[in-house]
Design a protein around this motif. Structure first.
Motif, mmCIF file in Angstrom:
data_model
loop_
_atom_site.group_PDB
_atom_site.id
_atom_site.type_symbol
_atom_site.label_atom_id
_atom_site.label_comp_id
_atom_site.label_asym_id
_atom_site.label_seq_id
_atom_site.Cartn_x
_atom_site.Cartn_y
_atom_site.Cartn_z
ATOM 1 N N GLN A 187 0.832 -1.204 0.000
ATOM 2 C CA GLN A 187 0.000 0.000 0.000
ATOM 3 C C GLN A 187 0.868 1.256 0.000
ATOM 4 O O GLN A 187 0.568 2.218 -0.704
ATOM 5 C CB GLN A 187 -0.929 -0.004 1.203
ATOM 6 C CG GLN A 187 -1.961 1.080 1.169
ATOM 7 C CD GLN A 187 -2.984 0.949 2.283
ATOM 8 O OE1 GLN A 187 -2.865 0.090 3.152
ATOM 9 N NE2 GLN A 187 -3.971 1.801 2.267
ATOM 10 N N ASN A 245 0.913 11.345 1.003
ATOM 11 C CA ASN A 245 0.015 10.212 1.206
ATOM 12 C C ASN A 245 0.613 9.189 2.164
ATOM 13 O O ASN A 245 -0.057 8.715 3.085
ATOM 14 C CB ASN A 245 -0.290 9.514 -0.125
ATOM 15 C CG ASN A 245 -1.153 10.335 -1.032
ATOM 16 O OD1 ASN A 245 -1.852 11.237 -0.596
ATOM 17 N ND2 ASN A 245 -1.100 10.017 -2.317
ATOM 18 N N LEU A 269 -0.735 8.185 5.960
ATOM 19 C CA LEU A 269 -1.076 6.797 6.284
ATOM 20 C C LEU A 269 -0.241 6.284 7.443
ATOM 21 O O LEU A 269 -0.765 5.643 8.362
ATOM 22 C CB LEU A 269 -0.900 5.893 5.059
ATOM 23 C CG LEU A 269 -1.215 4.419 5.281
ATOM 24 C CD1 LEU A 269 -2.695 4.232 5.631
ATOM 25 C CD2 LEU A 269 -0.855 3.611 4.054
ATOM 26 N N ARG A 319 -1.461 7.715 10.674
ATOM 27 C CA ARG A 319 -2.717 7.095 11.087
ATOM 28 C C ARG A 319 -2.466 5.704 11.666
ATOM 29 O O ARG A 319 -3.022 5.349 12.703
ATOM 30 C CB ARG A 319 -3.683 7.025 9.913
ATOM 31 C CG ARG A 319 -5.073 6.621 10.314
ATOM 32 C CD ARG A 319 -6.058 6.769 9.193
ATOM 33 N NE ARG A 319 -5.696 5.855 8.119
ATOM 34 C CZ ARG A 319 -5.968 6.044 6.844
ATOM 35 N NH1 ARG A 319 -6.574 7.144 6.462
ATOM 36 N NH2 ARG A 319 -5.639 5.166 5.947
#
Length: 80
Positions: free
Chosen positions: A19, A62, A66, A69
């Motif tokens: 990812q 990005n 991520l 988070r």
């Protein structure tokens, strides 16, 4: 049962790495393509490089969001 837990963790880590890579490469590739198209259309030679770096910055943003988070959620779980 412990082996199943280990396999699950390994697959989760591999998915997370994938990812991160996708979130980094997709904006770079899209902006590179847009810059290449603009350069061909306008007869210039700087849009490809400029937009590639804009895509790289977007990709880093990005990945950073991520990671924050994910690690923020783990930090809250461990703290309680």
């Amino acid at each position: 049962m412990a082996k199943h837990s280990f396999n699950r963790t390994v697959w989760q880590c591999l998915a997370l790495i994938s990812q991160f890579g996708i979130m980094m490469l997709v904006p770079m590739a899209m902006m590179f393509a847009a810059g290449y198209w603009l350069d061909r259309r306008l007869g210039t030679q700087f849009w490809t490089v400029l937009l590639f770096f804009v895509g790289a910055l977007a990709g880093f943003g990005n990945v950073y969001r991520l990671a924050r988070r994910i690690y923020g959620a783990k930090g809250r779980k461990g703290g309680k």
